[in-house]
Scaffold this motif. Sequence first.
Motif, mmCIF file in Angstrom:
data_model
loop_
_atom_site.group_PDB
_atom_site.id
_atom_site.type_symbol
_atom_site.label_atom_id
_atom_site.label_comp_id
_atom_site.label_asym_id
_atom_site.label_seq_id
_atom_site.Cartn_x
_atom_site.Cartn_y
_atom_site.Cartn_z
ATOM 1 N N ASN A 64 0.844 -1.202 0.000
ATOM 2 C CA ASN A 64 0.000 0.000 0.000
ATOM 3 C C ASN A 64 0.878 1.249 0.000
ATOM 4 O OD1 ASN A 64 -2.263 1.623 0.081
ATOM 5 N ND2 ASN A 64 -2.701 1.271 2.246
ATOM 6 N N ALA A 65 1.764 1.310 -0.994
ATOM 7 C CA ALA A 65 2.714 2.420 -1.114
ATOM 8 C C ALA A 65 2.255 3.393 -2.193
ATOM 9 C CB ALA A 65 4.109 1.899 -1.443
ATOM 10 N N HIS A 66 2.341 4.686 -1.889
ATOM 11 C CA HIS A 66 1.854 5.709 -2.815
ATOM 12 C C HIS A 66 2.785 6.916 -2.853
ATOM 13 C CE1 HIS A 66 -2.329 4.328 -3.750
ATOM 14 N NE2 HIS A 66 -2.099 3.585 -2.682
ATOM 15 N N PHE A 67 2.700 7.653 -3.944
ATOM 16 C CA PHE A 67 3.273 9.001 -3.983
ATOM 17 C C PHE A 67 2.326 9.940 -3.265
ATOM 18 C CE2 PHE A 67 5.899 7.123 -7.194
ATOM 19 C CZ PHE A 67 7.100 7.800 -7.056
ATOM 20 N N ASN A 68 2.893 10.908 -2.570
ATOM 21 C CA ASN A 68 2.094 11.795 -1.711
ATOM 22 C C ASN A 68 2.112 13.235 -2.203
ATOM 23 O OD1 ASN A 68 4.828 11.909 -1.110
ATOM 24 N ND2 ASN A 68 4.541 12.278 1.072
ATOM 25 N N THR A 112 15.650 11.912 -2.223
ATOM 26 C CA THR A 112 15.799 13.003 -1.243
ATOM 27 C C THR A 112 14.934 12.787 -0.016
ATOM 28 O OG1 THR A 112 14.023 14.331 -2.249
ATOM 29 C CG2 THR A 112 16.283 14.716 -3.049
ATOM 30 N N GLY A 113 13.897 11.956 -0.144
ATOM 31 C CA GLY A 113 13.005 11.712 0.972
ATOM 32 C C GLY A 113 12.049 12.850 1.257
ATOM 33 N N THR A 114 11.813 13.693 0.252
ATOM 34 C CA THR A 114 10.890 14.805 0.434
ATOM 35 C C THR A 114 10.144 15.074 -0.869
ATOM 36 O OG1 THR A 114 10.651 17.036 1.342
ATOM 37 C CG2 THR A 114 12.538 16.648 -0.128
ATOM 38 N N THR A 115 9.279 16.069 -0.849
ATOM 39 C CA THR A 115 8.389 16.345 -1.972
ATOM 40 C C THR A 115 8.823 17.610 -2.709
ATOM 41 O OG1 THR A 115 6.900 17.512 -0.471
ATOM 42 C CG2 THR A 115 6.452 15.175 -0.862
ATOM 43 N N PRO A 116 8.203 17.912 -3.871
ATOM 44 C CA PRO A 116 8.623 19.072 -4.658
ATOM 45 C C PRO A 116 8.570 20.397 -3.907
ATOM 46 C CG PRO A 116 7.265 17.645 -6.000
ATOM 47 C CD PRO A 116 7.209 17.084 -4.611
ATOM 48 N N LYS A 117 7.692 20.525 -2.927
ATOM 49 C CA LYS A 117 7.613 21.790 -2.191
ATOM 50 C C LYS A 117 8.942 22.109 -1.520
ATOM 51 C CE LYS A 117 5.883 20.372 2.378
ATOM 52 N NZ LYS A 117 4.764 20.524 3.347
ATOM 53 N N GLU A 146 -2.971 24.862 5.567
ATOM 54 C CA GLU A 146 -2.383 23.522 5.552
ATOM 55 C C GLU A 146 -3.504 22.529 5.277
ATOM 56 O OE1 GLU A 146 1.116 21.301 5.694
ATOM 57 O OE2 GLU A 146 0.940 23.440 6.132
ATOM 58 N N PHE A 147 -3.385 21.778 4.178
ATOM 59 C CA PHE A 147 -4.452 20.877 3.766
ATOM 60 C C PHE A 147 -4.100 19.426 4.107
ATOM 61 C CE2 PHE A 147 -4.829 24.626 1.085
ATOM 62 C CZ PHE A 147 -6.181 24.904 1.169
ATOM 63 N N THR A 148 -5.110 18.643 4.393
ATOM 64 C CA THR A 148 -4.908 17.241 4.756
ATOM 65 C C THR A 148 -5.646 16.276 3.850
ATOM 66 O OG1 THR A 148 -6.748 17.352 6.337
ATOM 67 C CG2 THR A 148 -4.526 17.824 7.186
ATOM 68 N N GLN A 149 -6.533 16.781 3.004
ATOM 69 C CA GLN A 149 -7.331 15.912 2.138
ATOM 70 C C GLN A 149 -6.927 16.083 0.674
ATOM 71 O OE1 GLN A 149 -9.660 13.620 3.271
ATOM 72 N NE2 GLN A 149 -8.910 14.209 5.298
ATOM 73 N N ALA A 150 -6.799 14.946 -0.019
ATOM 74 C CA ALA A 150 -6.501 14.964 -1.451
ATOM 75 C C ALA A 150 -7.734 15.457 -2.218
ATOM 76 C CB ALA A 150 -6.102 13.575 -1.916
ATOM 77 N N PRO A 151 -7.565 16.094 -3.381
ATOM 78 C CA PRO A 151 -6.295 16.292 -4.070
ATOM 79 C C PRO A 151 -5.535 17.560 -3.661
ATOM 80 C CG PRO A 151 -8.057 17.067 -5.475
ATOM 81 C CD PRO A 151 -8.718 16.506 -4.233
ATOM 82 N N GLN A 173 -0.541 20.682 -2.707
ATOM 83 C CA GLN A 173 0.279 21.484 -1.786
ATOM 84 C C GLN A 173 1.678 20.893 -1.637
ATOM 85 O OE1 GLN A 173 -1.164 22.043 2.347
ATOM 86 N NE2 GLN A 173 -0.790 24.209 1.936
ATOM 87 N N GLU A 174 1.768 19.556 -1.568
ATOM 88 C CA GLU A 174 3.083 18.923 -1.467
ATOM 89 C C GLU A 174 3.897 19.107 -2.744
ATOM 90 O OE1 GLU A 174 4.709 17.511 1.048
ATOM 91 O OE2 GLU A 174 3.071 18.005 2.405
ATOM 92 N N GLY A 175 3.212 19.349 -3.858
ATOM 93 C CA GLY A 175 3.911 19.582 -5.121
ATOM 94 C C GLY A 175 4.161 21.038 -5.427
ATOM 95 N N TYR A 176 3.629 21.911 -4.557
ATOM 96 C CA TYR A 176 3.747 23.349 -4.792
ATOM 97 C C TYR A 176 5.039 23.882 -4.180
ATOM 98 C CZ TYR A 176 3.072 28.352 -4.076
ATOM 99 O OH TYR A 176 3.239 29.719 -4.057
ATOM 100 N N ASN A 177 5.876 24.488 -5.017
ATOM 101 C CA ASN A 177 7.112 25.118 -4.565
ATOM 102 C C ASN A 177 6.957 26.626 -4.723
ATOM 103 O OD1 ASN A 177 10.017 26.256 -5.277
ATOM 104 N ND2 ASN A 177 10.331 24.384 -4.100
#
Length: 551
Positions: A64-68, A83-88, A446-451, A456-460
Amino acid sequence: MKKLTTLLILSSIFIGNAQTTQKPKLVIGIVVDQMRYDYLQRFKDKFGSKGFNKIIKNGTTFENAHFNYIPTYTAVGHTSIYTGTTPKNHGIIGNNWYDKYEKKSIYVVDDENYETVGSTTNEGKKSPKRLIASTVADQLKLAQNFKGKVIGVAVKDRSSILPVGHAADIAYWFDGGKVGNWVTSTYYTKELPNWVNLYNTTNKVKLDEYLAAPWTTKKNIEDYSESIRDHNHYEGVFHGEEKPIFPHDLATLKEKNGGYSLLKTTPFGNTMTLDFAKEIVKNENLGKNKDYSDFLAISISCTDYIGHKYGAASKETEDAYIRLNNDIDDFISYLNRKVGKNNYVLFVTADHAVVQIPNYLMDNKIPGGYFSANDFIVKLNEFTKEKYQSTNLIENYSNEQIFLNHNEIAKLGLNLEVVENTIINEIVTYNYVYRAVSAHTMQKSEFTQAPISLLQEGYNQKRSGDILIAFEPAVISDHYIKTGTTHGSGYNYDTHIPILFYGANISKGKIVKKPVNITQIAPTLSNILQIQEPNMSSHDILTEVFEKETE
């Protein structure tokens, strides 16, 4: 005797205490480009006891592995894994993106400051300069005072360069066309090692053999029951082909399809990559240093080219994974002989997955569609002309992001945040636009629900646009409206990928219920190597990798 489960977390071992587990001499990462998790299940019987099934049986599998985050693209995926982190945080927001300071589209690893090593083309003008964060490979170099070797290899330049970060000894990628060489950049070295020059010369015979024979299925095509029929209107064709069916006559197709670059859209490009990886292990003596660990990052790129052209349900995709399974099994056998099965750790994952071809879904009454960027911009410009008497407010639209013209907004005396929200209220009424969110909202909440949480995790803040858009499920660019498919969304078909660990001191077991993220791989590898995790990395380790059962 009753079994006791003992959790061995290497991070709990302090300096000076006796260490219960020796760190591996070699860590190998295999990132399979565009591999959906369900391929492991769909093709399981075809894999037999080899390759993927061997790794699953003898290692740790996270089901149950996913991109976040969004966007799920190649450069972003490889960077996030290592890197262990996201685009942000790490700053890699696409394969290409609009640079709002330079006012132009840029390619993620292009760098005019460097030259090609290994050919006379421009394929080597590359570097990792746009990567902000460190990778686990960088941290290994720092921890060992730059001893030990770190090497990347992939058909794609970005898939070789970004995983090994800034301090790698070298990264190799494939220069196709008329060249057919493994090349690098002067960022790493002024000349190829002698053994690579010799290999490039002698390997031409093998490459020519691949292209001289037709691509036929490894097993009887009638047994490929996991795929749709071979002749269908959903799949792409090579230039010079009339139908997307086996056999594919590579010798006839070579000239019209980029010469040696044709190998990228066949399983033989994956075989070629792993063959070269073996030569790297042998000639660089990886895993042989008694004092230091080495790191080899491999990307299997050709599954992505094949998937884009033929889709997830095709016989070409099934054949590619059956062949890759054999190649990985052969590579593991090679490591056991050359490095020793108790001296290395190997992990397998993917940089993203892929959506089924929307036309195929729609023909089977499953929602999907095609989004026209050109029509979108025309309609949006008509709106801004009516609302603001300007057609210059939209500076760029790319990667499902809108970059606004800040100078025009200031000239008209408008408020940027108000303009963002006004445009969002307009575009959410358009076909296929599911959600949209502004940069200002990203910075304030700060958002917790997709999408939205994934956006937000992809927003830099420094590199991303002013408005980010999420399409409805199974909606892709109309570039693919005739044939083929793509990826990039935050839906399960793009985010659900395998994470497999295998090798020395790795636990055996399947983790089914627990959801895990791709960003947990790097801190887990850091733990295995007993080094500091990358500087922006998650701290969340995949502890199940270290669980041991004792009598």
